[in-house]
Design a protein around this motif. Structure first.
Motif, mmCIF file in Angstrom:
data_model
loop_
_atom_site.group_PDB
_atom_site.id
_atom_site.type_symbol
_atom_site.label_atom_id
_atom_site.label_comp_id
_atom_site.label_asym_id
_atom_site.label_seq_id
_atom_site.Cartn_x
_atom_site.Cartn_y
_atom_site.Cartn_z
ATOM 1 N N PHE A 347 0.900 -1.223 -0.057
ATOM 2 C CA PHE A 347 -0.053 -0.006 0.016
ATOM 3 C C PHE A 347 1.113 1.368 -0.142
ATOM 4 C CE2 PHE A 347 -4.542 1.211 1.619
ATOM 5 C CZ PHE A 347 -4.606 1.840 0.813
ATOM 6 N N VAL A 348 1.976 1.423 1.023
ATOM 7 C CA VAL A 348 2.481 2.544 1.128
ATOM 8 C C VAL A 348 3.629 2.652 -0.312
ATOM 9 C CG1 VAL A 348 4.622 1.540 2.351
ATOM 10 C CG2 VAL A 348 4.000 3.703 2.575
ATOM 11 N N SER A 349 3.896 1.652 -0.865
ATOM 12 C CA SER A 349 4.853 1.526 -2.117
ATOM 13 C C SER A 349 4.037 2.087 -3.476
ATOM 14 C CB SER A 349 5.613 0.602 -2.380
ATOM 15 O OG SER A 349 6.572 0.160 -1.115
ATOM 16 N N TYR A 350 2.780 1.160 -3.754
ATOM 17 C CA TYR A 350 2.203 1.174 -4.870
ATOM 18 C C TYR A 350 0.784 1.721 -4.715
ATOM 19 C CZ TYR A 350 6.184 -1.215 -5.870
ATOM 20 O OH TYR A 350 7.474 -1.830 -6.285
ATOM 21 N N GLY A 351 0.427 2.144 -3.485
ATOM 22 C CA GLY A 351 -1.042 2.810 -3.206
ATOM 23 C C GLY A 351 -2.206 1.752 -3.506
ATOM 24 N N LEU A 352 -3.282 2.360 -3.714
ATOM 25 C CA LEU A 352 -4.368 1.488 -4.030
ATOM 26 C C LEU A 352 -4.061 0.629 -5.101
ATOM 27 C CD1 LEU A 352 -7.193 0.964 -2.679
ATOM 28 C CD2 LEU A 352 -8.084 2.684 -4.419
ATOM 29 N N MET A 353 -3.512 1.130 -6.312
ATOM 30 C CA MET A 353 -3.178 0.193 -7.274
ATOM 31 C C MET A 353 -2.529 -1.064 -6.987
ATOM 32 S SD MET A 353 -1.478 2.838 -9.989
ATOM 33 C CE MET A 353 0.002 2.646 -9.151
ATOM 34 N N GLY A 354 -1.446 -1.092 -6.230
ATOM 35 C CA GLY A 354 -0.955 -2.123 -5.500
ATOM 36 C C GLY A 354 -1.844 -3.347 -4.814
ATOM 37 N N ILE A 355 -2.689 -2.546 -3.926
ATOM 38 C CA ILE A 355 -3.530 -3.326 -3.119
ATOM 39 C C ILE A 355 -4.684 -4.137 -4.065
ATOM 40 C CG2 ILE A 355 -5.778 -3.342 -1.533
ATOM 41 C CD1 ILE A 355 -2.855 -3.314 -0.344
ATOM 42 N N VAL A 356 -5.121 -3.636 -5.177
ATOM 43 C CA VAL A 356 -5.885 -3.981 -6.035
ATOM 44 C C VAL A 356 -5.271 -5.288 -6.805
ATOM 45 C CG1 VAL A 356 -7.476 -3.610 -8.031
ATOM 46 C CG2 VAL A 356 -7.577 -1.829 -6.246
ATOM 47 N N LEU A 357 -4.222 -4.968 -7.251
ATOM 48 C CA LEU A 357 -3.476 -6.035 -8.006
ATOM 49 C C LEU A 357 -3.178 -7.451 -6.815
ATOM 50 C CD1 LEU A 357 -1.674 -6.972 -10.325
ATOM 51 C CD2 LEU A 357 0.223 -6.065 -9.123
ATOM 52 N N ALA A 358 -2.745 -7.016 -5.825
ATOM 53 C CA ALA A 358 -2.832 -8.228 -4.943
ATOM 54 C C ALA A 358 -4.207 -8.934 -4.735
ATOM 55 C CB ALA A 358 -1.898 -7.847 -3.683
ATOM 56 N N ALA A 359 -5.172 -8.198 -4.505
ATOM 57 C CA ALA A 359 -6.420 -8.733 -4.278
ATOM 58 C C ALA A 359 -6.866 -9.497 -5.859
ATOM 59 C CB ALA A 359 -7.477 -7.631 -4.068
ATOM 60 N N ALA A 360 -6.748 -8.963 -6.626
ATOM 61 C CA ALA A 360 -6.925 -9.632 -8.057
ATOM 62 C C ALA A 360 -6.112 -10.832 -8.332
ATOM 63 C CB ALA A 360 -6.692 -8.702 -9.010
ATOM 64 N N LEU A 361 -4.953 -10.793 -7.839
ATOM 65 C CA LEU A 361 -4.198 -12.063 -7.764
ATOM 66 C C LEU A 361 -4.599 -13.436 -6.956
ATOM 67 C CD1 LEU A 361 -1.578 -13.835 -9.045
ATOM 68 C CD2 LEU A 361 -0.322 -12.571 -7.375
ATOM 69 N N ALA A 362 -4.953 -12.934 -5.698
ATOM 70 C CA ALA A 362 -5.370 -13.845 -4.845
ATOM 71 C C ALA A 362 -6.733 -14.408 -5.258
ATOM 72 C CB ALA A 362 -5.555 -13.130 -3.396
ATOM 73 N N TRP A 363 -7.647 -13.568 -5.641
ATOM 74 C CA TRP A 363 -9.015 -13.955 -6.098
ATOM 75 C C TRP A 363 -8.745 -14.930 -7.414
ATOM 76 C CZ3 TRP A 363 -11.363 -13.318 -10.933
ATOM 77 C CH2 TRP A 363 -12.709 -13.626 -11.161
ATOM 78 N N TRP A 364 -7.867 -14.617 -8.506
ATOM 79 C CA TRP A 364 -7.673 -15.268 -9.615
ATOM 80 C C TRP A 364 -7.003 -16.732 -9.146
ATOM 81 C CZ3 TRP A 364 -3.419 -17.546 -11.819
ATOM 82 C CH2 TRP A 364 -3.541 -18.107 -13.173
ATOM 83 N N ILE A 365 -6.308 -16.664 -8.294
ATOM 84 C CA ILE A 365 -5.747 -18.289 -7.865
ATOM 85 C C ILE A 365 -6.711 -18.873 -7.201
ATOM 86 C CG2 ILE A 365 -3.965 -18.968 -6.284
ATOM 87 C CD1 ILE A 365 -2.118 -16.762 -6.914
ATOM 88 N N GLY A 366 -7.629 -18.295 -6.346
ATOM 89 C CA GLY A 366 -8.565 -18.794 -5.466
ATOM 90 C C GLY A 366 -9.610 -19.481 -6.328
#
Length: 429
Positions: A347-366
């Motif tokens: 979050f502090v490095s890439y902001g909301l963009m990074g959080i959305v990316l991490a969440a999208a990756l987790a959702w896709w894998i799950g």
């Protein structure tokens, strides 16, 4: 059978994957080279030969990771160039996608996946025995209650390895204990791995790992017993339940007797700090403590996030939030270079963009894991392992930024690659 690629390249890629899985801990110089070669060749083969996989979500998410880092670096270079590197470090998030190569070289095979995970576990256990002072560290941890780490980053990371291994040993216990060829060897190996992983979790004395296991192990047991009950005759399920519960009870009692003082001391070290936090008395939390430093640096990170919530501060954001926060004491700013929380660091490095990316990756894998299991491609014990590991991973990454270090990246890619390869097998049918 392997997926279509030049035969020589397949042998090079698969061998590199085996070296990465087995030697990343035991012989890092070879394991790192194997991982790099495996990842580069795997991505190239997916793009060149993976006709049905090129449009997979993994490739789009990797592209998104590159774009997120480029946007954050570009805007950061314009806003605060003195804190930005001369060139964007795209590997910070891109290294999470080494699983693409892992999934490709596994070729959708359950057997190859289990072999890779077995090699990784064997590499971990062997490393703790042959590392400098390995046997002595085991003895110090077991006999004298010392906190040990076997020179694997630090004790928190070593505990993460042991906790991940313990979940795998338990999830695949039915497979390992079944009758058939090599039954005695498999059972002895399973018992050795179980004892070493359980003991390792205790002597590395990492409370976040204990918390995560305290959550997932009972859940794992309930799901496994209900599954067995639904699939077998009631008498067989009842007998199995009794054996599992009795075995678990005996293991807990023995571990409690042997490590009671260690666990009690470790859990009691910061009771007053936890009490202050529960009462909302943040000012009373000291900096010179594990929990205290985390809480105060997390507050500092929240202030930095508030200033640039969308795009973050670039790849150095996690260290900036500590080292450039004036109200943090000098000791903290000099000795703590990151935030001990994967999600805050993103979050502090890439902001909301990074959080959305991490969440999208987790959702896709799950989602892919669930689809592969429902289609009968992924076996039930692997699906169970994936579910409990996900919960375990979410919990422990709240207290240490494992995905910012090679150790967490290695575990993430080895496990996720094994799951994704089954999903790719589904979409290639």
């Amino acid at each position: 059978m392997p997926w279509p690629s030049p035969w020589v390249m397949w042998w090079v890629g698969f061998t590199s994957l085996a070296l990465y899985g087995s030697l990343r801990l035991l012989w890092p110089q070879i394991g790192e080279v194997g991982g790099t070669l495996m990842g580069v060749l795997g991505l190239g083969c997916v793009l060149a030969c993976g006709k049905h996989l090129r449009s997979s979500g993994a490739l789009w998410l990797l592209l998104a990771a590159v774009i997120v880092q480029l946007i954050s670096w570009t805007l950061g270079f314009w806003h605060h160039p003195e804190w930005m590197p001369d060139n964007p470090q795209l590997d910070r998030l891109a290294k999470w996608f080494l699983f693409i190569g892992v999934a490709w070289w596994l070729g959708g095979s359950t057997r190859a996946t289990l072999m890779l995970w077995g090699l990784a576990l064997a590499g971990l256990l062997a490393t703790t025995l042959v590392a400098d002072g390995g046997i002595d560290q085991w003895l110090m941890g077991v006999l004298h209650g010392k906190r040990v780490d076997f020179d694997l980053q630090n004790a928190q990371h070593t505990a993460m390895f042991f906790g991940s291994g313990l979940l795998g040993v338990l999830a695949f216990s039915r497979r390992m204990l079944a009758s058939g060829p090599w039954a005695i060897t498999r059972r002895i190996g399973w018992l050795i791995a179980l004892v070493m992983c359980l003991t390792g979790v205790l002597i590395t004395q990492t409370r976040a790992i204990w918390l995560a296991l305290a959550v997932v192990l009972p859940l794992m047991a309930v799901v496994a017993l209900l599954w067995n009950y639904s699939r077998q005759h009631r008498r067989q399920a009842a007998r199995l339940s009794a054996v599992v519960l009795f075995g678990g009870f005996v293991a807990v009692v023995l571990a409690g007797l042997e490590f009671h003082d260690v666990v009690e001391r470790r859990l009691g070290d910061e009771n007053q700090i936890i009490a202050d936090l529960m009462e909302g008395n943040i000012d009373a939390v000291p900096y010179q403590s594990s929990i205290g430093n985390r809480i105060h640096t997390w507050i500092a990170a929240a202030q930095w996030i508030e200033e640039r919530p969308l795009v973050g501060w670039g790849e150095n954001g996690r260290s900036l939030a500590v080292k450039e926060t004036d109200w943090l004491p000098e000791y903290t700013r000099e000795n703590y270079g990151h935030l001990h929380n994967t999600f805050l660091e993103v979050f502090v490095s890439y902001g909301l963009m990074g959080i959305v990316l991490a969440a999208a990756l987790a959702w896709w894998i799950g989602r892919g894991t669930l689809r592969a299991w429902r289609a009968g491609i992924m076996p039930g014990d692997m699906a169970l392992f994936s579910a409990v590991f996900f919960i375990y991973w979410i919990i422990i990454n709240q207290f240490e930024a494992y995905l910012s270090f090679w150790s967490g990246v290695y575990v993430h890619n080895i496990i996720v690659g094994g799951l994704v390869t089954h999903y790719w097998r589904l979409i290639r049918r």
